[in-house]
Design a protein around this motif. Structure first.
Motif, PDB file in Angstrom:
ATOM      1  N   ASN A  46      -3.223 -10.896   2.388  1.00 12.31           N
ATOM      2  CA  ASN A  46      -1.849 -10.452   2.112  1.00 12.31           C
ATOM      3  C   ASN A  46      -1.367 -11.143   0.856  1.00 12.31           C
ATOM      4  O   ASN A  46      -1.408 -12.383   0.800  1.00 12.31           O
ATOM      5  N   ASP A  61      -3.729   0.421  -7.124  1.00 14.59           N
ATOM      6  CA  ASP A  61      -4.247   1.212  -6.003  1.00 14.59           C
ATOM      7  C   ASP A  61      -5.597   0.697  -5.509  1.00 14.59           C
ATOM      8  O   ASP A  61      -5.881   0.711  -4.312  1.00 14.59           O
ATOM      9  N   LYS A  64      -5.871  -1.624  -2.519  1.00 11.26           N
ATOM     10  CA  LYS A  64      -5.701  -1.168  -1.139  1.00 11.26           C
ATOM     11  C   LYS A  64      -7.034  -0.826  -0.490  1.00 11.26           C
ATOM     12  O   LYS A  64      -7.185  -0.898   0.724  1.00 11.26           O
ATOM     13  N   GLN A  65      -8.001  -0.406  -1.323  1.00 14.52           N
ATOM     14  CA  GLN A  65      -9.340  -0.137  -0.776  1.00 14.52           C
ATOM     15  C   GLN A  65     -10.109  -1.440  -0.541  1.00 14.52           C
ATOM     16  O   GLN A  65     -11.286  -1.414  -0.211  1.00 14.52           O
ATOM     17  N   ASN A  69      -3.471  -6.315   1.517  1.00 11.93           N
ATOM     18  CA  ASN A  69      -2.218  -5.800   2.052  1.00 11.93           C
ATOM     19  C   ASN A  69      -1.085  -6.132   1.086  1.00 11.93           C
ATOM     20  O   ASN A  69      -0.846  -7.306   0.779  1.00 11.93           O
ATOM     21  N   LEU A  70      -0.400  -5.067   0.615  1.00  8.11           N
ATOM     22  CA  LEU A  70       0.627  -5.245  -0.419  1.00  8.11           C
ATOM     23  C   LEU A  70       2.046  -5.195   0.155  1.00  8.11           C
ATOM     24  O   LEU A  70       3.008  -5.106  -0.605  1.00  8.11           O
ATOM     25  N   ASP A  71       2.163  -5.300   1.486  1.00  7.99           N
ATOM     26  CA  ASP A  71       3.506  -5.245   2.087  1.00  7.99           C
ATOM     27  C   ASP A  71       4.415  -6.362   1.570  1.00  7.99           C
ATOM     28  O   ASP A  71       5.636  -6.208   1.542  1.00  7.99           O
TER      29      ASP A  71
END
Lengths: 303, 303
Positions: A46, A61, A64-65, A69-71
């Motif tokens: 994270n 992008d 994400k693969q 986690n970019l929350d």
């Protein structure tokens, strides 16, 4: 059993970088993207940082693969932190041309619930009061690693000292050790830091590798992987730290031997990032390439 | 079978040295005494050099108890080569305060018969025309190692290039590689030197260790032994070269693995010499102490 998770807090930036090998403008930079791209190859991670509303989100992008986690990546009204640096012919030396903090100036890290529960925490280089704040938000981290810079050692010394007393692993270079401890010998300085609380100190020496100092154990001398054509050293230290923490979380093993291997994985992963500008080499890097270079490295140190 | 023998030609000097840790005046210096004291711990060694009639010969009595044959040490009418250097707080940087060549200016190396027959020849840093002259006096050396400095690369480039084409092993630092090849990457520069003829290049990196580049083989990354309190770096490179050649002669084995071990013995022996000024630490150094530190070193690099 699922792999353990890393939480990393740091800076998110757009870098303009000039080296003897070329120039890039407003490219992905800041510690958390290097840490995420590197650490995410090994374990879920994270990242906690802030960008402005001008930030080109599509450029990350690929993270994400990759278990990232970019929350915890906050988008704030304003401009993204921008840094411009020019490296000399000897790329160990660089001049900072400009620093525009933008939304980074008001950064107040807020950890998503998942991020709070990580077992491995990497406090990358931001103001130590923010690092302390993040540490307090964590539920019960198993291993906390800490990076800093000369600016904070000079301007917020008490807070740097306070946080050093609360972390397990300090990542630091020769000059920062000297600033922090007044000790001109990095080895003696590293042992002084051990006296302040941490179990481990990783002395970063850039193109010359790293040394791991541990409480009560033998030092580990980790040479750098030799590179014919490094192009851009930016982010090498963060890539090193990210890969090291990712490997530790993936193996969930901080035995002396595994810590050494974590340094080697950090060194190997960092050897890739400097081969291209910004995060370009990390974008398509595979764990297979890292393992292959790990084997080459082993053959270069045996005697 | 008796051990193979080393012949080493170089400078003999009286050094005045100031470092942050003290000062010595007119102390033993010059490459051959470091080489002899270090190499003689491993194998018989003939040293070839010149001193003036003011030289305190009793100070090198200890070399005779250590396999060092001084028949090739000429005593000429005049004064001994004197050098004065001051090291900065960062001991990687030093200023040469004065250089008085004395009898060294007219040095014409003449090899005793025994010295000509050595299998291992170390051409330490002197004018390349003298190095060529010594090489021609040798009967049939099995391995020839060569050291030089920026002064000769700049002022006698053709002769430096000529001799590089005739030797097996080049010992050189980053800056000298760059001067010699125009290549800013030491790794690429080392491979360019391999193209000039030598089988091996040892890239010296001082406190950061050394790298061995071999024709067709994998590089060897040799970290330096970490020292808390180095006092005087003078002679570290010569001690490294002397111990490396002594170990190679003692084992008479230039296999890739043994060459690596020779670098480690060089590194370990050099780690002792910098603990005291001049040759002080080498005078009472034992092979047992070297072996003990060799074992410690191995425990510091395993992963």
């Amino acid at each position: 059993m699922p792999k353990k998770r890393v939480t990393a807090v740091g800076s998110a930036a757009l870098d303009t970088v000039e080296t003897p090998h070329g120039r890039i403008e407003d490219a992905l930079g800041g510690s958390v993207f290097f840490i995420g791209a590197a650490g995410g190859l090994f374990a879920p991670i994270n990242i906690i940082a802030v960008v402005g509303d001008d930030f080109p989100m599509n450029e990350i992008d690929f993270l994400k693969q990759r278990n990232v986690n970019l929350d915890g990546l906050e988008v704030a009204a304003g401009t993204t932190f921008r840094w411009e640096g020019h490296y000399h012919q000897n790329m160990n030396i660089r001049d900072t041309i400009s620093t525009e903090l933008g939304v980074f100036e008001g950064f107040q890290p807020r950890l998503p619930e998942e991020a709070k529960k990580s077992d491995y925490l990497l406090l990358a280089n931001i103001h130590p009061s923010l690092q302390l704040d993040v540490l307090e938000q964590m539920t019960e981290p198993y291993l906390v690693a800490f990076d800093t810079m000369d600016l904070w050692i000079n301007s917020a010394r008490d807070e740097v000292m306070e946080i050093i007393g609360k972390v397990d692993l300090v990542i630091i270079n020769d000059e920062e050790i000297s600033l922090l401890t007044g000790e001109s010998s990095p080895i003696l300085g590293a042992y002084e830091i051990i006296e302040m609380g941490p179990q481990y100190v990783v002395v970063k020496k850039g193109e010359h590798g790293a040394i791991l100092i541990t409480r009560g154990g033998s030092p580990f001398l980790c040479p750098a992987f030799p590179l014919a054509n490094p192009k851009d050293p930016t982010g090498a230290g963060d890539t090193f730290a990210g890969a090291m923490m990712g490997y530790l979380a993936a193996t969930d093993d901080v035995s002396p031997l595994n810590l050494r291997r974590a340094l080697v994985y950090g060194t190997i992963t960092a050897s890739f990032v400097v081969e291209e500008f910004s995060l370009d080499r990390l974008k398509n890097l595979t764990i297979g390439e890292i393992e292959e270079r790990f084997r080459q490295f082993r053959s270069m140190v045996e005697f």
